[in-house]
Design an enzyme around this catalytic site. Structure first.
Site, mmCIF file in Angstrom:
data_model
loop_
_atom_site.group_PDB
_atom_site.id
_atom_site.type_symbol
_atom_site.label_atom_id
_atom_site.label_comp_id
_atom_site.label_asym_id
_atom_site.label_seq_id
_atom_site.Cartn_x
_atom_site.Cartn_y
_atom_site.Cartn_z
ATOM 1 N N ASP A 277 -17.046 38.033 -12.109
ATOM 2 C CA ASP A 277 -16.746 39.393 -11.447
ATOM 3 C C ASP A 277 -18.237 39.866 -10.098
ATOM 4 O O ASP A 277 -18.299 39.670 -9.313
ATOM 5 C CB ASP A 277 -16.296 40.510 -10.398
ATOM 6 N N ASP B 149 -16.025 36.489 -18.459
ATOM 7 C CA ASP B 149 -17.036 37.351 -18.483
ATOM 8 C C ASP B 149 -15.531 38.600 -19.286
ATOM 9 O O ASP B 149 -15.058 38.531 -19.130
ATOM 10 C CB ASP B 149 -17.554 38.116 -16.439
ATOM 11 N N THR C 212 11.490 5.406 2.192
ATOM 12 C CA THR C 212 11.547 6.059 0.783
ATOM 13 C C THR C 212 9.817 6.677 0.529
ATOM 14 O O THR C 212 10.091 7.311 -0.974
ATOM 15 C CB THR C 212 11.792 4.305 -0.178
ATOM 16 N N ILE D 111 0.921 -1.610 -0.591
ATOM 17 C CA ILE D 111 0.105 -0.377 0.090
ATOM 18 C C ILE D 111 0.722 1.024 -0.154
ATOM 19 O O ILE D 111 1.992 1.233 0.806
ATOM 20 C CB ILE D 111 -0.591 -0.297 1.663
ATOM 21 N N ASP E 47 -23.441 35.966 -12.271
ATOM 22 C CA ASP E 47 -21.721 35.317 -12.704
ATOM 23 C C ASP E 47 -21.670 33.787 -12.483
ATOM 24 O O ASP E 47 -21.440 33.175 -12.793
ATOM 25 C CB ASP E 47 -19.652 35.430 -12.613
ATOM 26 N N GLU F 184 9.545 -3.539 -3.338
ATOM 27 C CA GLU F 184 9.319 -4.346 -2.353
ATOM 28 C C GLU F 184 8.719 -5.778 -1.955
ATOM 29 O O GLU F 184 8.657 -6.470 -1.960
ATOM 30 C CB GLU F 184 8.666 -3.683 -0.630
ATOM 31 N N ASN G 47 9.178 1.419 3.944
ATOM 32 C CA ASN G 47 8.791 2.095 3.787
ATOM 33 C C ASN G 47 9.039 3.272 4.816
ATOM 34 O O ASN G 47 7.686 4.672 4.268
ATOM 35 C CB ASN G 47 7.174 1.588 4.015
#
Length: 890
Positions: A622, A308, A719, A264, A626, A691, A716
């Site tokens: 703005d 816009d 790294t 994992i 919108d 691994e 783990n």
């Protein structure tokens, strides 16, 4: 007017509810928090934490738990903030309002207003509800937050000519909630409150919009499901192979679980979050505030920007650019309210003091004016708007009149120079006369000076003379034709044109006929200079730019041409858009660069049409008008200075300086962060595959256990953490904005990335197995062989992190010094690994022994062998490194 009684107002309030345009947030905070734990990868990590705790590995379980909780809290904060969009609409309603109750004018909370109430408004007041005008004087309203048009709109009391009363947009007899009265006074009867107002209807559109997952979230979800399946398969294979070899069932079960946990990439969710958060910090330094973390990556794959016009591409500040006075035509540089500007005539700089007709024209523009401009040192108590940028005037008044004052000030003519002129009378502007006249009397003089401005055709009708450099001469038909021709030429450039005239007279009655024509002034809301450069950069990056505006088609086309928007000459109006079905609009949206006279509903349709075409859409805006389209878009971008609260809350990103080049920089950061995520995903998966294969192949080959569970967890820890995070700090490649955006449906492993991950993982495993078997054969010690394998596995992964800086993984083409953080992370991880071998107390914890001489040399040779062998061909092949993660993709 009498208005409602208090009892009737209370009865209506009980029936209709408070005057609120937005409902409360729909999601309870606990529900939002719960959703953060339903992600597939997070569920896998929670399972891994539980198994680790059951195995007694409490440190690892606690680490995974902290990662999950922090990730969930970050997601909660981001989602909860976006839920506040609907609440922001409440702030647009005026907190109080003057209203007639029981025949008296009183002040009440705006939320307590009901239909039928009669309200009183003055210049500067914000309108609390949609209301029909019953009476008033010289009324103008600023409606750009609803319509996008920068000019104030003239308003008039309702009359039978207006037809049936309704709150449809664009009516001159209606004041709309959220807009502001910029001039005059008004009495108005409320006809719609809350969600029945135009503002409330926009709120309803917002509540119907749901935000989908970003492309990165989809890719990570797919990756999580794949990892879940692989973890199960690996666990079963390791457990089954060990049992078939005769190993104890309990021991192999623990080993299988350990290897599955090792498979994992538990650092991946945290590393992605950290990478996005670091990108957010970099963007904030560039004046781009990110509301939603994953928006950073999505911005990088934007294919269409729907922008816009007013306040986004343009300054939202009317600016005089052309002047015609006497025999001369002038151009005036500078945009908005800038104090600086150069006057040119006949291609060269011109001194306005050498042009008496121009000075007279500008004097008329200053005197026939209700606006006001002030320098920094003057009293600013009357100023309605703060100065936006250094070197600009502080202003107050109608945008058109401000433009006239600023133009005159650039030529050193201001109201301060006419302190001896006293206003005697005024004929205000209205839609029927289409002009305004102000009468002045200078101290010590008996005659009046009439100054008039208005539509050119209206002004010319009352003029019998024209001022030229040689003096005042009769206005001949030929001169009239020339003036009208000049007016048409300005209009073709989508410029708004005003004409000016004056006359000395004894009384006001005879002061408006036989006037002296002074000249023309033409103005527009100009494009921002930085917007032009940003649009050009977006075009080079393969991003389509489309302008959506409520303004007129000619004006929109002219602005698009000046801003450099592709297909800007192709304009579709809102009426033409209404005639199209959704399918027809999806085909037509590709053919047009400008959409004019569009409503909020039109903008929403256009954004959806672009998304249906497979585009990743960024919508900038703005105004309140919108907000629905901003929220519907894949990425919503609001303006921080001129933007409304509603739009800023609906947006994923807020440009704090309203600059388009800030948006371009944000797109660049988005592309960079995705490239960096690909880099560290490549690194993490290749290492984890290495691994898992090390353990699985060792068992299948009948070797002793290659690594112990504690040693796997050490790998783990060293790294999967700091090196991966440091890899996310890779700087952007110089040509990253000269490539087309990636496709939204493009696989995360496009460009052969998956094959590179798998093959590098295999080589890491083979190197580790080679180191183990060689040292075992030479020394006969399993502990020394495991230590050598541990050193090889860690060292090969720390070398591989540098390979991941480039697409081809070539060590000889790596820019080693471009990321100091990565060098530091590798040195730190390497130092911890050395302490696990060299320091006796730590070595006992991880069951390692001291390596020296031949075993150490063997482990390092196996670590460097594969990357060096892969890089050697480039020394003879003349490989030209591109350096960008996306370079392998077409």
């Amino acid at each position: 007017m009498i208005g409602l009684s208090s009892e009737e107002a209370a009865r209506r309030l009980a029936q209709q509810g408070e005057n609120l345009t937005a409902p409360p947030p729909r999601s309870h905070p606990w529900r939002i928090l719960l959703r953060q734990f339903t992600d597939v990868m997070v569920m896998i990590l929670l399972a891994a934490a539980g198994i680790s705790a059951w195995m007694g590995e409490y440190t690892d379980a606690a680490t995974i738990g902290v990662i999950v909780v922090l990730n969930a809290l970050l997601g909660f904060v981001q989602e909860y903030r976006t839920e506040q969009t609907l609440l922001a609409l409440r702030s647009m309603s005026a907190p109080t309002a003057k209203v007639y109750r029981d025949g008296k004018a009183v002040t009440v909370d705006a939320a307590k207003l009901v239909t039928g109430d009669v309200i009183l408004l003055e210049a500067g007041d914000r309108v609390p509800a949609d209301a029909v005008i019953c009476g008033g004087h010289h009324m103008t309203a600023e409606e750009s937050i609803l319509t996008g048009e920068s000019c104030a709109v003239e308003k008039h009391p309702h009359s039978p000519a207006h037809g049936e009363i309704s709150n449809k947009t664009g009516r001159e007899d209606i004041l709309y909630a959220g807009t502001a009265l910029t001039g005059g006074t008004a009495e108005a009867k409320i006809i719609a409150t809350g969600k029945a107002t135009q503002m409330g209807q926009i709120s309803a559109m917002l509540s119907e919009i749901t935000q989908g997952e970003t492309p990165l979230q989809k890719r990570l979800a797919e990756l999580g499901k794949t990892v879940a399946v692989l973890c199960g398969v690996v666990c079963i294979l390791v457990f089954g192979a060990g049992v078939l070899r005769g190993e104890p069932v309990g021991e192999m079960f623990l080993t299988g679980i350990t290897v599955a946990i090792a498979a994992i990439p538990e650092g991946l969710p945290a590393t992605v979050t950290i990478a996005l958060a670091l990108a957010v910090r970099r963007m904030l330094r560039r004046k781009a505030l990110v509301n939603r973390l994953h928006a950073v990556e999505t911005l990088g794959c934007t294919t269409v920007i729907c922008s816009d016009k007013t306040g986004t591409i343009t300054e939202n500040k009317m600016t005089v650019s052309h002047i015609s006075a006497g025999e001369d035509t002038f151009t005036l540089s500078g945009t908005g309210w800038q104090k600086s500007g150069a006057l040119t005539c006949d291609g060269g700089r011109c001194n306005p003091r050498s042009k008496p007709v121009l000075q007279t024209l500008l004097r008329c523009a200053v005197l026939c004016n209700h606006g006001m401009i002030q320098s920094d040192t003057q009293n600013t108590s009357r100023s309605r708007e703060a100065r936006k940028e250094p070197g600009e005037w502080q202003v107050s008044g109608d945008p058109t009149e401000i433009a006239l004052l600023v133009a005159a000030a650039k030529c050193s003519i201001t109201a301060d120079g006419f302190s001896r002129m006293q206003k005697a009378d005024e004929i205000p502007f209205d839609s029927e006369s289409r002009c305004m006249t102000v009468f002045y009397r200078e101290q010590g003089h008996t005659k009046l000076l009439a100054c008039r401005k208005g539509a050119p055709d209206v002004i010319l009708k009352d003029c019998g003379f024209i001022m030229e450099s040689k003096g005042i001469i009769p206005l001949t038909p030929q001169k009239r034709a020339q003036i009208l021709q000049q007016t048409e030429a300005y209009a073709e450039q989508a410029l708004r044109v005003l004409a000016f005239a004056e006359k000395e007279s004894e009384t006001t009655e005879n002061g408006t006929s036989g006037m002296v024509f002074l000249g023309l002034m033409a103005m527009m809301d100009p494009p921002r200079e930085q917007a032009k450069a940003a649009i050009a950069k977006c075009v080079r990056a393969g991003i389509q730019v489309k302008m959506l505006t409520g303004d007129h088609a000619k004006t929109a086309a002219a602005v698009a041409k000046q801003a450099g928007i592709p297909k800007g000459e192709q304009v579709m109006t809102g009426a033409e858009l209404d005639a199209l079905t959704d399918k027809e609009l999806e085909r037509a949206v590709q053919q047009y660069g400008v959409f004019a006279r569009v409503t909020p509903a039109h903008k929403l349709r256009l954004v959806r049409a672009c998304k249906k075409q497979g585009h990743i859409v960024t919508m900038t805006g703005d105004g309140v008008n919108d907000a629905p389209a901003v929220k519907e878009a894949n990425i919503g971008v609001a303006m921080g200075i001129t933007g409304t609260d509603v739009t800023r809350q609906a947006a994923d990103i807020v440009l704090l300086d309203d600059r388009f080049d800030t948006l371009t920089a944000a797109v660049e950061q988005g592309r960079t962060v995705y490239a960096n995520i690909r880099r560290f995903v490549r690194y993490l998966l290749a290492c984890n595959i290495g691994e898992v294969l090390t353990m699985l192949l060792g068992i299948l080959m009948g070797m002793p256990m290659i690594l112990l569970p504690t040693q796997i967890l050490l790998v783990n820890l060293l790294t999967d953490g700091l090196p991966a995070i440091a890899l996310s700090l890779e700087p952007p490649h110089k040509r990253i904005m000269q490539k087309p955006p990636r496709r939204a449906e493009e696989s995360f492993f496009a460009g052969g990335l998956l094959s590179r991950i798998v093959f590098r993982g295999i080589f890491i495993a083979l190197s580790t197995l080679g180191s183990f078997s060689t040292v075992l054969r030479l020394s006969g010690s399993v502990e020394m062989a495991r230590t050598a394998a541990l050193v090889t596995l860690i060292a090969s992964q720390l070398i591989h992190v540098f390979e991941c800086k480039t697409e081809d993984g070539n060590l000889f083409s790596v820019p080693w010094c471009s990321n100091p953080a990565l060098i530091g992370a590798v040195l730190l991880s390497g130092g911890i690994a050395a302490s696990a071998v060299c320091l006796p107390p730590v070595a006992r914890l991880f069951d390692t022994v001291m390596l020296s001489g031949t075993p150490l040399l063997i482990s390092l040779l196996f670590s460097f062998g594969v990357p060096l062998a892969a890089a050697i061909p480039s020394l003879f092949g003349g490989y030209s490194h591109d350096g960008d993660e996306g370079s392998a993709r077409s």
